[in-house]
Write a protein that holds these residues in place. Structure first.
Motif, PDB file in Angstrom:
ATOM      1  N   GLU A 441       5.483   1.496   6.523  1.00 46.60           N
ATOM      2  CA  GLU A 441       4.803   2.045   5.347  1.00 46.60           C
ATOM      3  C   GLU A 441       4.902   1.033   4.210  1.00 46.60           C
ATOM      4  OE1 GLU A 441       4.931   5.940   2.366  1.00 46.60           O
ATOM      5  OE2 GLU A 441       6.024   5.966   4.292  1.00 46.60           O
ATOM      6  N   LYS A 443       4.249   0.129   0.232  1.00 45.94           N
ATOM      7  CA  LYS A 443       4.037   0.693  -1.103  1.00 45.94           C
ATOM      8  C   LYS A 443       3.816  -0.466  -2.077  1.00 45.94           C
ATOM      9  CE  LYS A 443       6.772   4.891  -0.380  1.00 45.94           C
ATOM     10  NZ  LYS A 443       7.905   5.733  -0.879  1.00 45.94           N
ATOM     11  N   LYS A 468      -1.706   0.175   4.622  1.00 43.42           N
ATOM     12  CA  LYS A 468      -0.455   0.665   4.030  1.00 43.42           C
ATOM     13  C   LYS A 468       0.351   1.531   4.996  1.00 43.42           C
ATOM     14  CE  LYS A 468      -1.840   0.201  -0.768  1.00 43.42           C
ATOM     15  NZ  LYS A 468      -1.856   0.803  -2.113  1.00 43.42           N
ATOM     16  N   THR A 534       8.425  -2.112  -0.247  1.00 42.78           N
ATOM     17  CA  THR A 534       7.865  -1.897  -1.583  1.00 42.78           C
ATOM     18  C   THR A 534       7.797  -3.223  -2.325  1.00 42.78           C
ATOM     19  OG1 THR A 534       8.849   0.321  -1.633  1.00 42.78           O
ATOM     20  CG2 THR A 534       8.096  -0.599  -3.733  1.00 42.78           C
TER      21      THR A 534
END
Length: 535
Positions: A441, A443, A468, A534
């Motif tokens: 994932e 971010k 993403k 992230t």
């Protein structure tokens, strides 16, 4: 006899004169402590010349020119001396008026017996009425690597006309084993910052051999209080130059002073060209008459977008080209479970003149074969690399297959009329139950980026752009690491930046797990993730 006695006494005197402590007793683990100094730490209006430090035991120096950092610089030829329990620093240049100086001793001062370095030894003083107290802290890493670089010089400069490849900085520090740095006792203002290896200890970046990194925008203190991050790159920053042209009866070789990223040649006569044994030379294949010469227009660029637009003349000579054996690199193959596509890649040391399609096919099993079509093959003439990519006509429901790419004799013929040998390359299709999966994932607010999955050999096994949420199935059991490359200008490649254009390298993010490790395992029948990145 008398002479022997005198020599013996002289020998004893020399032995007694050496700096040493009595042997025996428990191991000395206590570092030397500073008793006094001139100037004292924090002293103002210092008007002396030498710096003197007095310790509680005999001390020695270790690599003082590298370990002891004086900011602003007191000159390259500053002298350091240890005498019994004293350290004396004699600056090459006079101390400047109304200036705060900071001296970091790092591991430069040690005790005599066990080489214990003095702990956190620093000295700050001013030749004026004020001690500047601001600081810049941060950390240095290296692009594409998780290992922290050591003994990196971090420097500051004030003018935007400063050239890190030609000029010497005024303020500097060095990183510790964790890659951290701290530059203290600074005045309020704007500073430009950069970091480099300084292998030759000349306080300049060697654009050919030293890693370096920089921030394009100035740091304003005290306004900016965040920790500064600098990533190092290894690029050859020299301008592109032609170093030689060698003509033979069939070829001309143009050599450059550095590897090229791209090149385009044009001529009024027909020419074919390719990179030579490396990307710093270009080989031109000639077919014009012996009495002719030809003007070649050259447009080339390197990895930092430096360009050369020039021209050169190539001509026929009686000198014969040195014969070279036809060589081919190993095949690398991969199989995509989703699209059932096979991909095989190799490279050659010579330009190809012919590809015999009838000699290239895939054996699917003991009785079925699949012919390779013209559209399945791509040959990069500049890099002499070849890619075969095709969808295999197979199904994996019944049994596990072991297809093989087969290449008959003379499948490839070089420009010198050499023929390739019979070859075969296995296409590995693992059993689904012996593979694992990984979910990721992302971010971020970045629009363009590429997520790469690298195996234990640092080869890219999967990659995907601008997604993403990613799931990769059918992964072979082994250790992997994840990397994200931000493609700010969306040119489908990583750009290393350019100092003169004030353009920083594009960001690279390496996934680090909770244990501080970049590598993570994928095992058979395992589902790993989602791993969150992230940035």
């Amino acid at each position: 006899m008398r002479r022997l006695t005198i020599l013996f006494i002289a020998f004893l005197f020399i032995q007694c004169a050496r700096q040493s402590q009595p042997a025996g007793g428990p191991k000395d683990e206590k570092p030397p402590e500073l008793i006094s100094s001139n100037p004292t730490n924090g002293q103002k209006k210092f008007k002396g010349k030498d710096i003197t430090l007095v310790f509680d035991e005999y001390v020695k120096l270790k690599d003082p020119q590298e370990e002891i950092v004086i900011t602003p610089s007191a000159g390259e030829k500053t002298k350091f001396a240890a005498k019994k329990n004293k350290v004396i620093i004699t600056p090459e240049l006079p101390w400047k008026d109304s200036t705060t100086y900071s001296i970091s001793f790092r591991g430069g001062v040690q005790d005599i017996n066990e080489s214990n370095p003095a702990d956190n030894l620093r000295l700050a003083f001013s030749t004026g009425t004020i001690i500047d107290s601001l600081e810049i802290i941060g950390r240095v890493n290296e692009f594409f690597k998780e290992k922290i670089p050591e003994k990196i010089t971090v420097a500051l400069y004030l003018s935007d006309t400063f050239d890190i490849f030609k000029h010497k900085p005024t303020y500097l520090s060095k990183t510790n084993k964790k890659g951290q740095f701290k530059i203290q006792n600074l005045k309020p203002g704007k500073y430009f910052i950069y970091a480099f290896e300084d292998k030759n200890k000349n306080f300049k970046v060697d654009g050919k051999s030293e890693k370096f990194g920089f921030r394009s925008n100035p740091i304003s203190i005290p306004e900016e209080k965040d920790s500064i991050k600098i990533n190092l790159i290894q690029v050859d920053n020299r301008p592109i130059k032609i170093t030689s042209i060698r003509n033979t009866n069939t070829t001309s070789t143009i050599r450059f002073n550095k590897p090229l990223d791209s090149i385009h040649l044009t001529s009024e006569k027909k020419i074919i060209y390719t990179f030579g044994s490396n990307t710093s030379e270009v080989v031109i294949f000639k077919s014009f008459n012996t009495s002719d010469s030809s003007k070649i227009t050259i447009h080339a660029s390197d990895s930092v977008y430096q360009k050369i637009d020039t021209s050169a003349y190539v001509k026929f000579t009686d000198s014969k080209k040195v014969s070279e054996k036809f060589k081919q690199g190993d095949w690398t193959t991969s199989f995509n479970f989703t699209s059932f596509t096979m991909k095989a890649q190799t490279s050659f040391n010579k330009l190809l003149s012919k590809i015999t399609l009838d000699s290239i096919y895939v054996q699917l099993d003991s009785s079925n074969y699949q012919q390779i079509k013209p559209e399945d093959i791509k040959f990069d003439t500049l890099h002499k690399s070849l890619t075969i990519e095709t969808k295999l006509n197979i199904t994996l429901k019944e049994k596990l297959l072991h297809p093989v790419l087969l290449l008959g004799k003379a499948a490839f013929i070089s420009y010198d009329n050499d023929s390739s040998k019979t070859q075969e390359a296995k296409i590995d299709i693992p059993d689904e139950k012996d593979t694992g999966s990984l979910s990721i994932e992302i971010k971020t607010d970045e629009k363009n980026f590429e997520v790469q999955l690298l195996n234990s050999k640092n080869n890219i096994v999967r990659k995907q752009r601008n997604a993403k949420k990613i799931t990769w199935n059918y992964l072979a059991p082994e250790e992997y690491k994840l990397m994200v490359i931000v493609d700010s200008n969306n040119n489908k490649r990583w750009d290393p930046g350019n100092f003169y254009n004030k353009k920083e390298p594009e960001k690279v993010i390496i996934y680090i797990n909770e244990e501080g490790q970049a590598k993570f395992p994928v095992r058979a029948n395992w589902e790993v993730g989602p791993l969150v990145i992230t940035f």
